[in-house]
Write an enzyme that holds these catalytic residues in place. Sequence first.
Site, PDB file in Angstrom:
ATOM      1  CG  PHE A 153      -1.752   1.319   1.215  1.00  0.00           C
ATOM      2  CD1 PHE A 153      -2.901   1.413   0.444  1.00  0.00           C
ATOM      3  CD2 PHE A 153      -1.343   2.436   1.927  1.00  0.00           C
ATOM      4  CE1 PHE A 153      -3.638   2.600   0.391  1.00  0.00           C
ATOM      5  CE2 PHE A 153      -2.075   3.633   1.877  1.00  0.00           C
ATOM      6  CZ  PHE A 153      -3.219   3.705   1.117  1.00  0.00           C
ATOM      7  CG  ASP A 240       6.148   3.426   1.393  1.00  0.00           C
ATOM      8  OD1 ASP A 240       6.236   4.289   2.294  1.00  0.00           O
ATOM      9  OD2 ASP A 240       5.077   3.156   0.818  1.00  0.00           O
ATOM     10  CE  LYS A 269       0.059   7.293   6.612  1.00  0.00           C
ATOM     11  NZ  LYS A 269       0.306   6.201   5.713  1.00  0.00           N
TER      12      LYS A 269
END
Length: 423
Positions: A153, A240, A269
């Site tokens: 994801f 990632d 984030k």
Amino acid sequence: MLKTAIRKVGSITIGGEYYIERELAYGANNYHPLPVVLCKGEGMFLWDTSGKCYYDFLAAYSAVNQGHCHPKIVEAMASQAKTLSITSRAFYNNLLGETEELLCKTFSFDKCLMMNSGVEAGESAIKIARRWGYEVKGIPQGQAEIVFCSNNFWGRTIAACGSSDDPDRYKNFGPFAGLNFKIIPYDNVEALEQAISGTNIAGFMFEPIQGEAGVVIPTHGYYEKVRKLCTKHKVLMIADEIQTGIGRTGKMLCLDWENVKPDIVTLAKSLSGGLMPISAVLGKKEVMDVLVPGSHGSTFGGNPMACRVAQAALGVIKDEKLVENSEKMGEIFRKQMSKLIGGYIKEVRGRGLMNAVVIKNKKGAWDLCLKLAENGLLAKPTHGNIIRFTPPLIINEEQLNECIQIIRKTVVELHKFNPKDND
Ligand SMILES: *Cc1c(COP(=O)(O)O)cnc(C)c1O
């Protein structure tokens, strides 16, 4: 209409019907939230519109590692908002260079590209890898391939959907032909070697721990083997770390668990402490240098406000020793939660404060989260039977113990209520 919607998500309703009704009536229907309406946050805590206080055990999918509305980050943002918010990259500004330097030095890379959302960082990493493939590796025009893992994801753009093997994400959003993406099983070095031994592979992009997939942790040694294979076949290793980075797993970067350095890392984030979307791509000089003026950009990327906020957000991680706290609190969490394995809970796994609890009842995660909310703790299921527990990294031992009590009590309540879930 509201009644039906609420009934659909479970028997418990927690105030705020007015706000839920508006979202259902006017919002695009792309999320399925727990029926809690939040209106205030501070540190470890969130409040709903009825005044009820909750422990936050999601931390906005790890976007608020520093805790909600951290005063130092808020102050940085507010004072910069009054001074200079955005210049565009048509001009230099007095904060970008310093912030790039801080990012490069903090994570030991040579060059930094600031973007906004996480998925933009992923897109940028792929663009850089492809260009490197053509200009440095010598891949024939139009042939570059990028390899991803099953259940990955990294966001919701067309490219991200095109690299996904989850029909929820790609169904009826195609076509994706021509992206030249390959999907291999996660944590499988044989599959990786086979996939990248061809001559047209530019990069391998993966999550050091798969977050959305349900906190899937690869075998120890995987990162090192990925590094070796990528070097051997001259393929860029792209980590990632948008969710796993910035202390979440008890190290600054999750790859630090094996002291492995990728060619490119993406961050987002918590790079903002949850105040605004900020992302970054960090890489080695010889890779990042494929970008030249005009080849890539973003109106908001690297704006002064984002720079000040990112500096403050990283400052808090360091000053409050949140990486160390994440490791320590994570150990306690798993040790205590493991004692519940048996009756209702099947497995507890994680690293630092990135943890998942797998329950036996295949569809029980939603009900458990509703009950947890009722008992004052917010968490979200990732799958039918997996709950991710990722509190802000500022949690102290006393708070953690109270949260473990809440989870224990809730599990016991549900277990009694529905003993057949044990089978
Ligand atoms: C959340 C996430 C992204 C995407 O970030 P957005 O800011 O939502 O675009 C990418 N990769 C990972 C691992 C994530 O968890």
